[in-house]
Motif scaffolding. Structure first.
Motif, short mmCIF file in Angstrom:
data_model
loop_
_atom_site.label_atom_id
_atom_site.label_comp_id
_atom_site.label_asym_id
_atom_site.label_seq_id
_atom_site.Cartn_x
_atom_site.Cartn_y
_atom_site.Cartn_z
N MET A 32 21.60 33.99 102.96
CA MET A 32 22.01 34.59 101.69
C MET A 32 20.81 35.13 100.94
O MET A 32 20.87 36.22 100.35
N PRO A 87 25.64 36.89 98.47
CA PRO A 87 25.53 37.64 99.73
C PRO A 87 26.28 38.96 99.76
O PRO A 87 26.11 39.73 100.70
N THR A 176 24.54 37.10 106.11
CA THR A 176 25.35 35.90 105.85
C THR A 176 26.67 35.98 106.59
O THR A 176 27.11 34.99 107.20
#
Length: 202
Positions: A32, A87, A176
């Motif tokens: 992230m 993200p 992510t």
């Protein structure tokens, strides 16, 4: 404008412990962070971490609480603070945030948090405890600062609970999202409702 990215490197994302091990949570948190730094690539961000982390940006280790660590870096010119667990954020989202006028610009997260700030007032200080978006508006007004709000889905989705991961799988296309799929993450629909499931862990 300076851009700070606070990152909790010690035992990150503990509320995801029901679906990921400690090492997996660390890897997910770093994925992230990578997505956020990619969105900030035109702005020379600095990561402020409470423990060492290998990041694609300069990193300053500061083990003080989040509020203290951020406030220590405010007051020396316009500064943006963008959290590391967003993200879905993209470069155009960041541009919109930074271009919004106001002494204090707030991007709320779901549940009352503050996922991003732009601070242009020298007397403003953050407070990330409790319902921080409300507290930040009150603190801004207390020092006579104008307040603007950025209403953004991509800035509003931060990842804390397993349910939040559904949004990443449905709407993300970054590191992510790839990491979640590689580790068995999927969206399950039951009775018209969606939830995050992980193959091999259910």
């Amino acid at each position: 404008m300076r851009v700070l990215v606070p990152f909790g490197a010690r035992d990150p994302k503990s509320r995801l412990s029901s679906v990921f091990s400690p090492s997996e949570r660390r890897d997910l948190a770093e994925a992230m962070l990578d997505d956020v730094l990619a969105a900030l690539s035109d702005h020379e961000p600095v990561v402020v971490a409470n423990a060492p982390v290998d990041a694609a940006a300069p990193t300053r280790v500061d083990d003080r609480p989040l509020t203290t660590a951020v406030n220590a870096r405010l007051g020396e010119g316009p500064t943006a603070v963008v959290m590391a667990d967003l993200p879905l954020v993209r470069g155009e989202t960041i541009t919109r945030l930074l271009d919004t006028e106001g002494d204090v610009v707030v991007a709320p997260g779901l549940g009352g948090g503050t996922n991003a700030l732009v601070v242009r007032h020298p007397e403003f200080e953050t407070d990330y405890h409790g319902v921080s978006v409300r507290d930040h508006r009150e603190r801004a007004r207390a020092v006579g600062a104008t307040v603007s709000t950025v209403d953004s889905y991509r800035l509003g989705v931060d990842i804390d609970e397993p349910a939040d991961l559904v949004e990443v799988l449905l709407h993300g296309d970054g590191k992510t999202t790839g990491w979640l799929r590689e580790h068995g993450g999927r969206v399950e629909t039951t009775d018209g409702r969606t939830r995050f499931r992980r193959d091999g862990r259910d």
